[in-house]
Structures are given as structure tokens and as C-alpha cells.
Design an enzyme around this catalytic site. Structure first.
Site, PDB file in Angstrom:
ATOM      1  CG  ASN A  84      -2.073  -0.932   1.122  1.00  0.00           C
ATOM      2  OD1 ASN A  84      -2.324  -1.520   0.074  1.00  0.00           O
ATOM      3  ND2 ASN A  84      -2.790  -1.101   2.220  1.00  0.00           N
ATOM      4  NE  ARG A 411      -8.112  -2.582 -10.564  1.00  0.00           N
ATOM      5  CZ  ARG A 411      -7.122  -1.738 -10.835  1.00  0.00           C
ATOM      6  NH1 ARG A 411      -6.099  -2.159 -11.543  1.00  0.00           N
ATOM      7  NH2 ARG A 411      -7.164  -0.489 -10.402  1.00  0.00           N
ATOM      8  NE  ARG A 441      -3.349   5.324 -10.679  1.00  0.00           N
ATOM      9  CZ  ARG A 441      -4.019   6.241  -9.968  1.00  0.00           C
ATOM     10  NH1 ARG A 441      -4.472   5.947  -8.779  1.00  0.00           N
ATOM     11  NH2 ARG A 441      -4.244   7.435 -10.472  1.00  0.00           N
ATOM     12  CG  HIS A 471     -14.473   1.943 -11.627  1.00  0.00           C
ATOM     13  ND1 HIS A 471     -15.269   1.888 -10.508  1.00  0.00           N
ATOM     14  CD2 HIS A 471     -13.338   1.301 -11.292  1.00  0.00           C
ATOM     15  CE1 HIS A 471     -14.633   1.256  -9.539  1.00  0.00           C
ATOM     16  NE2 HIS A 471     -13.467   0.878  -9.987  1.00  0.00           N
ATOM     17  CE1 TYR A 504      -9.050  -7.434  -3.172  1.00  0.00           C
ATOM     18  CE2 TYR A 504     -10.237  -5.865  -4.520  1.00  0.00           C
ATOM     19  CZ  TYR A 504      -9.050  -6.328  -4.006  1.00  0.00           C
ATOM     20  OH  TYR A 504      -7.877  -5.698  -4.315  1.00  0.00           O
ATOM     21  NE  ARG A 600     -10.482  -0.672   1.528  1.00  0.00           N
ATOM     22  CZ  ARG A 600     -10.584  -0.779   0.214  1.00  0.00           C
ATOM     23  NH1 ARG A 600     -11.503  -1.558  -0.296  1.00  0.00           N
ATOM     24  NH2 ARG A 600      -9.808  -0.087  -0.585  1.00  0.00           N
ATOM     25  CG  HIS A 628     -13.941  -3.668  -3.447  1.00  0.00           C
ATOM     26  ND1 HIS A 628     -14.551  -3.929  -4.654  1.00  0.00           N
ATOM     27  CD2 HIS A 628     -12.949  -2.782  -3.713  1.00  0.00           C
ATOM     28  CE1 HIS A 628     -13.949  -3.241  -5.619  1.00  0.00           C
ATOM     29  NE2 HIS A 628     -12.976  -2.544  -5.074  1.00  0.00           N
TER      30      HIS A 628
END
Length: 733
Positions: A84, A411, A441, A471, A504, A600, A628
């Protein structure tokens, strides 16, 4: 950000912008200049977003510090913390430096200038990294040793172990190494971002002259070399012990490990979609040569060597991080992955959602028949992704009645069954449209590969709208049935990635609702063609509709409260940054509306401020799964409403991305989501509580010292109970 405990990175992703805006860059999410003259609201009502992100990563570190967590999962949290922080420097610090270099002096909404935030962020990051190193040395390594897993340095090895390590070095490592000297004929070498290196000082015994050389630790090998069962030494120690072999005839004077972090953000000008793919590939090549933003060195480094590195790399003193070795604790994921189940969370195998379980047959449920009967709201990883969303796409690909499949791909995993199903569908003659977001990204290269593979198979591949990232997580299936064409849809909060779906926490709606199908049909036409429709029956779509739609709902709750009707706002997001939305929540709080927020990561809202946010509570939940999902729930004067979707409350999500929130049609599912958020906020649920000054307090013990309830463990128990009930029903049948 993550998926994990294999959470690859807990950093948040997401958003979008109007079709007619100037092309946006895939970049650090820069805060726009903000007008603080919003009524009589105080100027200091916002917390700084970047510093708030650091407090999020501190919470990850606190999980690693918690002795009640399984040992190897504490090791994994240490790895996640390091990963991170790398992304924080590559993207957020890099963005702050870019703003400073451009002369941007406008204060952020928090009131801090970019330079103020950068200086504070560097200090805080350094403190956290020192805290991580201390934890690793004084607690984690001894605890691992007690458990029979030893992390040692070269000096701790026996002669037999050194001999074995030397064989590994000579057979595998030595042929790969490339020493790079620095002298008038050899300029200082390029140091790639996130690579681990040895700075070596060697002396020519004939001239007595010293030279500098750099040796890169090859990332293709495991970082931790196993010299005996569950006994490991860092690879750089093995290389350092054999430098005399690498520099024959020279004397090795000193060696020191160091690591560089570079700006790895992208700046892509989107002139047109035909050139976008090539432009992105060129920018990916340039990414490797971004300017340094951090230099990590072992605290034992020779001052002269450090001065050389600082000079050649062009970093400031504040960007130098002197740390105890070993550097780059991301590699601890290798240790966390050891096959020691007793040192990890109890394995959890996701169960099939009860509405998708066949009681009378062992064969998989027919997804279309099941969705024709009722909507299904799944929550991963508690509900299996493989037997819900993945099965939905796979059955659509194999079903001869299916005419078309449309899907967004942001993704996915390296061996994606979703992509394989889409390829099968196209090769079977079905109409397949895939919107691949090639600007996701750090997944850009992989997505370029997927796009080409899908195109070669006959899929229609598009890259979305200029200036916007796509997205949203959408799938639409068109099926020819005896009663006519029927459409089935999935709208989720997470990616079509079977691997991350196991770690997730995400929500997804599987439905045959006609209004939702109409909305998705229009939205896909908007994304692939020239439609400019912005009106939807069941969707809120950014950039034109998410912020305004949520502001309307917040306003309605104020009206309900003033009229004496039930009013309550419950939100669950990864990040809460958007000042306009926060101000609306402040106004709702001042009107007396109770507001609960589960965030979060970043939260720029100050809760509990007298006269401003007294009715607002903010919690953060972290654990074995990465929270998530995004949920927006409103009491609605006694008629509750709820939306789920891909959008966080951030500028990039609301203004520069195509995002969708879907209004949940089923009253049962709306109640289910309300109960989920109520449970997350309950006093008996373990969580971090945000104070008005921006500090987070972890509350995981009751007043009598007993542990509070873990939300994720409660949901695991619920899923297991539903599975047992389904099995019992099957036996009775």
C-alpha cells in the site's frame, strides 16, 4: 490495495466525467480548488484526504500488530502495508510533487497547501515504516521462530547451510546478475522503480582506488531462499556473501541494500480511441523512467555511499528513508503463503447462494430459470462467485438461445474463465461486446493483452468514452425465449475477477428486471456508440447522475425528518472525499437526520462536531477480507431505498468515470442491506471509530475485556448456516 488474505493492495480504485469535457489524464486524483464559502459551514470541516489515507494504512499495520490475529496473517498484513505504501508514493506523493513543481499553491479543501501535505505525509510515512520494521524484528520474527519458521541473516547460517546456499547462487543466481560499475566510462546506472539493489564499494588492490558498483537483486527469484525446511535467508544476503565471485580480483570494501520508488502515474492524452491503445503502450514504457519519489536505505549505510545515491538520484533529504534491514517487506507474502494452515485464518469455502441452489438435483441451477423466478443479491466471498456471476456468464456463452452478451471488463485474473467464456460465445456466433478499460491503473498492460485476445476471437471490443474511465461492473445477456426476447443482467460493486472475488467483499445483483435491462441496454449503447442518453429508470450513472442523484436522496431524508417521518442515511464506501456530498451530509446532520457511514479507507468528513455533524458516526472495518462494496441506503420516510454499485464518493468517480449505481428492486433485499449496515455499525461489532480530529480508535474489546464481534466472522457463520439449511432441505426432499 490489494486480495487476501491475499489482498494484493487495499488501495481504492474508481470514477468518471461528462462526455464533452476535456480529456482527463489517468492521474493522481487531484483535489480541485474548493470554494469554502458554503453558507455558514466552518472552513475546517474537512480532513485532508492524503493524510486520511495514511491513517487507513496505519489501521492495516494495527492488524499486523494484533497478537490475536493468526501469525501468518499478521505477516500478510505487514506485506499489504508495505505494498500500500509503495502505491501511496508512486501515485499520491508523485501527484503532490507534480502540483508543487507546477506552482500550484491552491489549498486543498482541508486548508492545507500541497507542500504542507507532502511534508506531513513524508514524516508520517517514515514513522510508520520504522514502526513496521520494529514490529517485524521484535515480534514477528521471534513469533515465527517459536512456530518453527526462521527468518535469518547470512551470519546466522551454519556451514552446511552456507554451502547449500552457495550452490543455489552459482547454479541459478550468478548467471543472471549484471554488475554495473560507475566510473568515467560507465555513467551511474538507471535504477528501476521498486527494485532491490546492492550498492557495492570495491577496491583495486593494485591501485588502491575505490569504485562504486550497483548489483540488482533479480526479481525473478524468490526473495527468501530456503536453506533448510522453513528456514530462510534473504536473497540479497546470499548475493552479498558472494560479491568476491562477481568482482574477481577486486576487494569488496562494503555493500548496502537500497531501493528506489518512482513516479509511476500515467499521463495519456486521449486524442482519439484509435490512437489510445498505442499512446498508452508508449506511456507504459515511459512509466519505467519516472522521477524518484523515495529512496530507502539500510540504516547502516556508509554516509559517502548515501551522498552518492542522493546526488545521482536527485532526491531530497526528506525523501530518504533510513530503515533497519531487510528492506522491502512486501516479500513477506512468500512467508505468509507457506503451507501452515494452523497459523492462518480457518479456510472458508464460499457457498452457493440459497436462491441458486438446486434442491432436487445435483446439477448446476439453470441461471435463467432462477432469475426468472426472483432477483438474487449475492455478497462475495460469502456467496460463491463461481456458482453465481461466473456461472451466469458461462451458461450464457454455452446456451444456444442466447443471442448477445455485453460486459464491462476493468480488472480480471490472469487465467480468466470470464474471458474464456466470452471468447467461446463469440466463436459460437453470438454477438459479444466487451468494453475493456485499458487505463485501469497498474493493470494497463494486462488489459491491452485481453483486448487483443478478445478482438482476435471475434468479440466487439471498445475502450469506452474519450476522457473517461469506464469503471462500472455490468453484464447484459439477451436470450431468445418462447415468449420473446428476454434480458438478464448483473450489476456489481467488484470486478469480474474470480481470484479477488474470494477475498474481496462485494455485492452483486442478478436480475431479469425489465427496467434495469432497459437501462443497461441504453447505457451499453452510450458506451459503444454515439447515444447521449442520460435518463435512466433504475440507474444513477456518472458523470451526469450519481452525485446529483445522491444529493436528491439526502435532501429527501431531510424533508422526511422535518415532516416527522422515518429518516436515516446509511452509507458504505471505500472512500468519502467529495466535498459537495459531504456538505450535503453536514446539512442533513444539522437538520437532525441520523447518518451512519462505513468507510474502509479515506474519509474527509469530520463526524461528531457540535453544530455541524453531531448525528454522524463513521466506522471502518478491516479484516481477512477486503471490504469493497458500496451501498447507499435511505429510510425514505418509511419506504426504504437502497443502491449498490461501483462508485466511491470521490472526485474521479463522480466526475471522470462512467460509474453506475442500481436501485435495488426487491424490498426484501433493501431490508437485507439495511440490516447489513446496521450490523456493521453496532456497538458490539469490532471496528475503528473516527473522531472529529481525524484520529481513529480501534474498538475490538468490550468493557470487560472480551472480544467484540467480528463482522466478517459473523457473515461467514451466517453463510455456513444457510448452507447447512439448504443441505437439510435437500435431505428432506
Amino acid at each position: 490495495m490489494p486480495d487476501d488474505l491475499a489482498i494484493e493492495s487495499a488501495v481504492v480504485d474508481t470514477t468518471d466525467a461528462p462526455v464533452d469535457t476535456a480529456p482527463a489524464r489517468e492521474s493522481f486524483d487531484v483535489e480541485p480548488p474548493y470554494d469554502t464559502a458554503a453558507g455558514d459551514l466552518p472552513d475546517d470541516r474537512f480532513l485532508d484526504r492524503e493524510l486520511s489515507w495514511l491513517t487507513f494504512n496505519e489501521r492495516v499495520l494495527e492488524l499486523a500488530e494484533d497478537p490475536e490475529q493468526p501469525l501468518l496473517d499478521r505477516v500478510r498484513f505487514l506485506s499489504i502495508f508495505a505494498s500500500n505504501l509503495d502505491e501511496f508514493f508512486m501515485v499520491r506523493v508523485a501527484g503532490l510533487k507534480r502540483r508543487i513543481a507546477a506552482g500550484v499553491a491552491v489549498r486543498a479543501a482541508s486548508g492545507l497547501r500541497p507542500r504542507d501535505v507532502l511534508e506531513s505525509g513524508l514524516r508520517t510515512s517514515h514513522d510508520l515504516m520504522l514502526r513496521q520494521g520494529e514490529l517485524f524484528r521484535t515480534e514477528i520474527v521471534p513469533a515465527l521462530t517459536t512456530a518453527g519458521i526462521e527468518l535469518v541473516r547470512w551470519g546466522d547460517l551454519t556451514e552446511a547451510e552456507r554451502t547449500d546456499a552457495s550452490v543455489v547462487y552459482s547454479d541459478r543466481v550468478y548467471p543472471v546478475l549484471t554488475p554495473l560499475a560507475v566510473d568515467p566510462a560507465h555513467p551511474f546506472p538507471y535504477i528501476s522503480g521498486l527494485s532491490l539493489n546492492l550498492a557495492v564499494v570495491i577496491r583495486n588492490p593494485e591501485t588502491d582506488k575505490e569504485h562504486f558498483a550497483r548489483v540488482k537483486v533479480p526479481p525473478i527469484f524468490s526473495r527468501w531462499v530456503e536453506v533448510a525446511p522453513e528456514r530462510f535467508v534473504p536473497l540479497e544476503d546470499v548475493i552479498a556473501a558472494h560479491l568476491d565471485v562477481l568482482f574477481p580480483g577486486m576487494e569488496v570494501v562494503a555493500h548496502h541494500a537500497f531501493r528506489v520508488t518512482r513516479n509511476e502515474d500515467l499521463e495519456v492524452e486521449e486524442d482519439d480511441t484509435e490512437n489510445l491503445l498505442k499512446a498508452l503502450e508508449q506511456e507504459l514504457l515511459r512509466r519505467k523512467f519516472g522521477p524518484p519519489v523515495r529512496l530507502e536505505v539500510e540504516d547502516s549505510i556508509d554516509p559517502e555511499i548515501l551522498d552518492l545515491l542522493v546526488k545521482e538520484l536527485g532526491v531530497t533529504d526528506a525523501e530518504v528513508f533510513r530503515l533497519p534491514g531487510p528492506l522491502d517487506l512486501r516479500s513477506l507474502v512468500e512467508i505468509a503463503d507457506l503451507d501452515r494452515s494452523e497459523l492462518k485464518f480457518e479456510p472458508y469455502v464460499p457457498a452457493t447462494h440459497p436462491d441458486l441452489s438446486e434442491v432436487e438435483s445435483a446439477s448446476p441451477v439453470n441461471m435463467f430459470a432462477a432469475l426468472a423466478r426472483r432477483d438474487v443479491l449475492v455478497q462475495h466471498p460469502y456467496d460463491s462467485f463461481a456458482t453465481s456471476v461466473q456461472r451466469f456468464i458461462e451458461q450464457a456463452a454455452a446456451d444456444p438461445r442466447v443471442l448477445a452478451i455485453k460486459l464491462t471488463l476493468y480488472r480480471t485474473s490472469g487465467d480468466s474463465p470470464i474471458v474464456d467464456a466470452l471468447i467461446d460465445a463469440a466463436q459460437a456466433g453470438k454477438q459479444v461486446l466487451v468494453l475493456v478499460e485499458i487505463k485501469a491503473r497498474f493493470d494497463e498492460q494486462a488489459n491491452i493483452g485481453w483486448a487483443r485476445k478478445l478482438e482476435e476471437a471475434g468479440c466487439h471490443v471498445v475502450y469506452g468514452l474519450l476522457g473517461l474511465k469506464t469503471h462500472c461492473k455490468l453484464a447484459l445477456v439477451v436470450r431468445d425465449e418462447p415468449s420473446g426476447l428476454q434480458r438478464y443482467a448483473h450489476i456489481g460493486t467488484g470486478n469480474y475477477n474470480p481470484k479477488t472475488a474470494r477475498v474481496y467483499e462485494d455485492l452483486g445483483l442478478l436480475t431479469a428486471n425489465a427496467e434495469i435491462a432497459d437501462d443497461l441496454t441504453d447505457l451499453f449503447n452510450n458506451l459503444s456508440g454515439y447515444s447521449r442518453n442520460t435518463e435512466y429508470a433504475r440507474l444513477l450513472v456518472a458523470p451526469s447522475g450519481v452525485r446529483d442523484g445522491l444529493l436528491d436522496q439526502i435532501g429527501y431524508e431531510v424533508d422526511h425528518h422535518r415532516a416527522g417521518r422515518p429518516a436515516y442515511i446509511r452509507l458504505k464506501v471505500n472512500a468519502l472525499v467529495d466535498e459537495t456530498t459531504i456538505d450535503a451530509l453536514f446539512e442533513a446532520s444539522r437538520a437532525g437526520v441520523p447518518i451512519d457511514i462505513v468507510a474502509r479507507g479515506i474519509c474527509a468528513l469530520r463526524p461528531g462536531v457540535p453544530g455541524l455533524s453531531e448525528t454522524i458516526r463513521v466506522r471502518s472495518i478491516l479484516g481477512r477480507f477486503l471490504e469493497h462494496s458500496r451501498v447507499f441506503w435511505f429510510a425514505g420516510g418509511g419506504d426504504p431505498r437502497a443502491w449498490i454499485g461501483s462508485a466511491d464518493l470521490m472526485h474521479r468517480n463522480l466526475d471522470r468515470r462512467v460509474e453506475t449505481l442500481v436501485r435495488i428492486p426487491s424490498e426484501e433485499h433493501v431490508r437485507e442491506l439495511g440490516s447489513l449496515l446496521e450490523l456493521a455499525m453496532a456497538d458490539r461489532t469490532s471496528a475503528w471509530h473516527l473522531a472529529a480530529d481525524g484520529t481513529w480508535e480501534r474498538r475490538h474489546l468490550a468493557a470487560d475485556g472480551t472480544p467484540l464481534d467480528d463482522l466478517q466472522e459473523m457473515l461467514i457463520a451466517r453463510a455456513k448456516g444457510r448452507k447447512a439449511d439448504a443441505a437439510a432441505a435437500a435431505r428432506r426432499a
